[in-house]
Design a protein around this motif. Structure first.
Motif, mmCIF file in Angstrom:
data_model
loop_
_atom_site.group_PDB
_atom_site.id
_atom_site.type_symbol
_atom_site.label_atom_id
_atom_site.label_comp_id
_atom_site.label_asym_id
_atom_site.label_seq_id
_atom_site.Cartn_x
_atom_site.Cartn_y
_atom_site.Cartn_z
ATOM 1 N N PHE A 176 48.304 41.461 47.319
ATOM 2 C CA PHE A 176 49.450 41.355 46.410
ATOM 3 C C PHE A 176 49.060 41.821 45.016
ATOM 4 C CE2 PHE A 176 52.186 39.254 43.362
ATOM 5 C CZ PHE A 176 53.449 39.507 43.888
ATOM 6 N N ARG A 177 47.872 41.410 44.557
ATOM 7 C CA ARG A 177 47.438 41.768 43.202
ATOM 8 C C ARG A 177 47.328 43.287 43.045
ATOM 9 N NH1 ARG A 177 42.985 39.374 43.366
ATOM 10 N NH2 ARG A 177 41.585 41.156 43.552
ATOM 11 N N MET A 178 46.729 43.957 44.034
ATOM 12 C CA MET A 178 46.580 45.404 43.941
ATOM 13 C C MET A 178 47.928 46.105 44.067
ATOM 14 S SD MET A 178 42.954 46.191 45.880
ATOM 15 C CE MET A 178 43.347 45.255 47.380
ATOM 16 N N GLY A 179 48.815 45.523 44.890
ATOM 17 C CA GLY A 179 50.152 46.101 45.008
ATOM 18 C C GLY A 179 50.921 46.003 43.707
ATOM 19 N N MET A 180 50.806 44.859 43.043
ATOM 20 C CA MET A 180 51.447 44.673 41.752
ATOM 21 C C MET A 180 50.874 45.636 40.725
ATOM 22 S SD MET A 180 53.769 42.734 40.299
ATOM 23 C CE MET A 180 53.802 41.273 41.337
ATOM 24 N N ALA A 181 49.545 45.793 40.733
ATOM 25 C CA ALA A 181 48.900 46.716 39.805
ATOM 26 C C ALA A 181 49.378 48.150 40.042
ATOM 27 C CB ALA A 181 47.385 46.621 39.951
ATOM 28 N N GLY A 182 49.485 48.540 41.313
ATOM 29 C CA GLY A 182 49.959 49.883 41.639
ATOM 30 C C GLY A 182 51.378 50.117 41.158
ATOM 31 N N LEU A 183 52.231 49.098 41.312
ATOM 32 C CA LEU A 183 53.608 49.214 40.848
ATOM 33 C C LEU A 183 53.654 49.416 39.340
ATOM 34 C CD1 LEU A 183 56.700 48.977 41.180
ATOM 35 C CD2 LEU A 183 56.420 46.487 41.006
ATOM 36 N N LEU A 184 52.903 48.610 38.614
ATOM 37 C CA LEU A 184 52.914 48.709 37.149
ATOM 38 C C LEU A 184 52.400 50.068 36.689
ATOM 39 C CD1 LEU A 184 51.606 45.126 36.323
ATOM 40 C CD2 LEU A 184 53.914 46.002 35.910
ATOM 41 N N ARG A 185 51.386 50.601 37.361
ATOM 42 C CA ARG A 185 50.842 51.911 36.980
ATOM 43 C C ARG A 185 51.865 53.024 37.202
ATOM 44 N NH1 ARG A 185 45.992 50.157 39.920
ATOM 45 N NH2 ARG A 185 44.362 49.521 38.435
ATOM 46 N N SER A 186 52.773 52.807 38.146
ATOM 47 C CA SER A 186 53.758 53.849 38.467
ATOM 48 C C SER A 186 54.955 53.848 37.531
ATOM 49 C CB SER A 186 54.251 53.662 39.915
ATOM 50 O OG SER A 186 55.106 52.519 40.022
ATOM 51 N N LEU A 187 55.062 52.832 36.682
ATOM 52 C CA LEU A 187 56.234 52.686 35.812
ATOM 53 C C LEU A 187 55.935 53.164 34.402
ATOM 54 C CD1 LEU A 187 57.326 49.101 36.943
ATOM 55 C CD2 LEU A 187 58.361 51.278 37.640
ATOM 56 N N ASP A 188 56.909 53.779 33.793
ATOM 57 C CA ASP A 188 56.761 54.203 32.409
ATOM 58 C C ASP A 188 56.816 52.998 31.472
ATOM 59 O OD1 ASP A 188 56.645 56.878 33.129
ATOM 60 O OD2 ASP A 188 58.825 57.146 32.990
ATOM 61 N N GLY A 189 56.019 53.048 30.430
ATOM 62 C CA GLY A 189 56.091 52.018 29.399
ATOM 63 C C GLY A 189 55.211 50.813 29.651
ATOM 64 N N PHE A 190 54.325 50.893 30.655
ATOM 65 C CA PHE A 190 53.427 49.781 30.943
ATOM 66 C C PHE A 190 51.971 50.238 30.849
ATOM 67 C CE2 PHE A 190 57.313 48.497 33.101
ATOM 68 C CZ PHE A 190 57.430 47.165 32.706
ATOM 69 N N ASP A 191 51.126 49.362 30.362
ATOM 70 C CA ASP A 191 49.687 49.609 30.314
ATOM 71 C C ASP A 191 49.000 48.447 31.018
ATOM 72 O OD1 ASP A 191 47.068 50.185 29.780
ATOM 73 O OD2 ASP A 191 47.179 49.811 27.623
ATOM 74 N N LEU A 192 48.499 48.701 32.239
ATOM 75 C CA LEU A 192 47.814 47.650 32.992
ATOM 76 C C LEU A 192 46.434 47.437 32.383
ATOM 77 C CD1 LEU A 192 47.799 45.697 35.404
ATOM 78 C CD2 LEU A 192 46.780 47.555 36.749
ATOM 79 N N VAL A 193 46.264 46.337 31.672
ATOM 80 C CA VAL A 193 45.009 46.049 30.983
ATOM 81 C C VAL A 193 43.928 45.623 31.961
ATOM 82 C CG1 VAL A 193 43.904 44.572 29.252
ATOM 83 C CG2 VAL A 193 46.210 45.461 28.866
ATOM 84 N N GLY A 194 44.322 44.835 32.978
ATOM 85 C CA GLY A 194 43.329 44.367 33.927
ATOM 86 C C GLY A 194 43.926 43.459 34.976
ATOM 87 N N GLN A 195 43.070 43.088 35.951
ATOM 88 C CA GLN A 195 43.447 42.186 37.023
ATOM 89 C C GLN A 195 42.438 41.045 37.081
ATOM 90 O OE1 GLN A 195 44.164 44.276 40.825
ATOM 91 N NE2 GLN A 195 43.889 46.187 39.684
ATOM 92 N N ALA A 196 42.909 39.863 37.434
ATOM 93 C CA ALA A 196 42.030 38.701 37.547
ATOM 94 C C ALA A 196 42.384 37.932 38.805
ATOM 95 C CB ALA A 196 42.155 37.804 36.318
ATOM 96 N N GLU A 197 41.355 37.466 39.521
ATOM 97 C CA GLU A 197 41.596 36.678 40.725
ATOM 98 C C GLU A 197 41.348 35.192 40.495
ATOM 99 O OE1 GLU A 197 38.995 37.943 43.799
ATOM 100 O OE2 GLU A 197 37.158 37.275 42.784
ATOM 101 N N SER A 198 40.921 34.836 39.280
ATOM 102 C CA SER A 198 40.594 33.443 38.984
ATOM 103 C C SER A 198 40.852 33.156 37.512
ATOM 104 C CB SER A 198 39.123 33.169 39.293
ATOM 105 O OG SER A 198 38.297 33.881 38.385
ATOM 106 N N PRO A 199 40.980 31.880 37.146
ATOM 107 C CA PRO A 199 41.121 31.535 35.740
ATOM 108 C C PRO A 199 39.959 32.036 34.889
ATOM 109 C CG PRO A 199 41.808 29.690 37.080
ATOM 110 C CD PRO A 199 41.213 30.704 38.020
ATOM 111 N N ALA A 200 38.739 31.983 35.417
ATOM 112 C CA ALA A 200 37.575 32.436 34.656
ATOM 113 C C ALA A 200 37.702 33.916 34.303
ATOM 114 C CB ALA A 200 36.297 32.191 35.452
ATOM 115 N N GLN A 201 38.101 34.734 35.279
ATOM 116 C CA GLN A 201 38.278 36.158 35.011
ATOM 117 C C GLN A 201 39.417 36.389 34.033
ATOM 118 O OE1 GLN A 201 38.715 38.437 38.591
ATOM 119 N NE2 GLN A 201 36.578 38.197 39.200
ATOM 120 N N ALA A 202 40.487 35.607 34.182
ATOM 121 C CA ALA A 202 41.639 35.774 33.286
ATOM 122 C C ALA A 202 41.250 35.494 31.841
ATOM 123 C CB ALA A 202 42.771 34.852 33.720
ATOM 124 N N ARG A 203 40.447 34.464 31.626
ATOM 125 C CA ARG A 203 40.029 34.120 30.261
ATOM 126 C C ARG A 203 39.196 35.246 29.645
ATOM 127 N NH1 ARG A 203 38.494 29.297 33.111
ATOM 128 N NH2 ARG A 203 40.171 27.750 33.012
#
Length: 219
Positions: free
Chosen positions: A16-43
């Protein structure tokens, strides 16, 4: 050209995470900064430059609600859009209490997600189809719902009354803790105190008293 919306995706499910990232990359006006699978990575990834975080609620045994509250404490201008499988009242209430600006189900169509991210980035409050109705119904039937009736059980504190209402809805301590963003121990203490104040022997007695007073609506 307008500045792109900087987005981070937080979800422990890789597909799901990679699918969401792929969708955002395909849309104009979005900059995918990163992906996180855990709170530690998100922080580590989220900083003051991020505009929107897409947040799952279940993060490999950790809570997206708690992470939402933590990130907003550090970055008050951050906008968090919950994207989850959970559509129950408790999850919606917990997320909004934590400061989320939007709530979508993972079954939402791509165009609905795109609109939600853009709207949340602008400061709007967004809820998916059916979620808004459930949230409004919950608020309207809660002890503080403004029904005009006298407040039941004046001997209880506001928090104890809130806990009692959720007990009357059939929620266990863990679910109540998640809804109110409290620890399990704190919820147990509140339940113990309200049982004493109500003069009932057990949880079943509290439920009966609460429902007689009009609490626990919608169950």
């Amino acid at each position: 050209m307008s500045t792109p919306i900087r987005v981070v995706v937080v979800d422990d499910h890789p597909v799901f995470r990679m699918g969401m990232a792929g969708l955002l990359r395909s849309l104009d006006g979005f900059d995918l900064v990163g992906q996180a699978e855990s709170p530690a990575q998100a922080r580590e990834i989220v900083d003051a430059e991020v505009d929107v975080v897409l947040m799952d609620l279940d993060l490999a045994g950790e809570s997206g609600v708690v992470l939402t509250r933590e990130l907003l404490a550090s970055y008050p201008d951050l906008k968090i859009l919950v994207v989850t499988m959970h559509e129950d009242d408790v999850s919606v209430l917990a997320a909004m209490r934590a400061g989320a600006r939007g709530y979508l189900l993972k079954s939402a169509a791509p165009e609905q997600l795109e609109r939600a991210v853009r709207s949340v980035a602008l400061g709007d409050l967004i809820m998916g189809q059916g979620v808004a109705e459930r949230a409004l119904s919950y608020v309207a039937s809660s002890p503080a719902g403004g029904s005009g009736r006298p407040r039941p059980f004046p001997e209880l504190t506001d928090r104890e009354l809130e806990v009692l209402d959720l007990v009357a809805r059939g929620l266990g301590n863990a679910a109540i803790a998640r809804a109110l963003t409290l620890s399990d121990k704190t919820v147990r203490n509140h339940v113990s105190h309200l049982l004493t104040k109500l003069g009932v022997r057990d949880r079943a007695g509290a439920v009966a008293a609460a429902r007689d007073a009009g609490l626990g609506a919608g169950v």
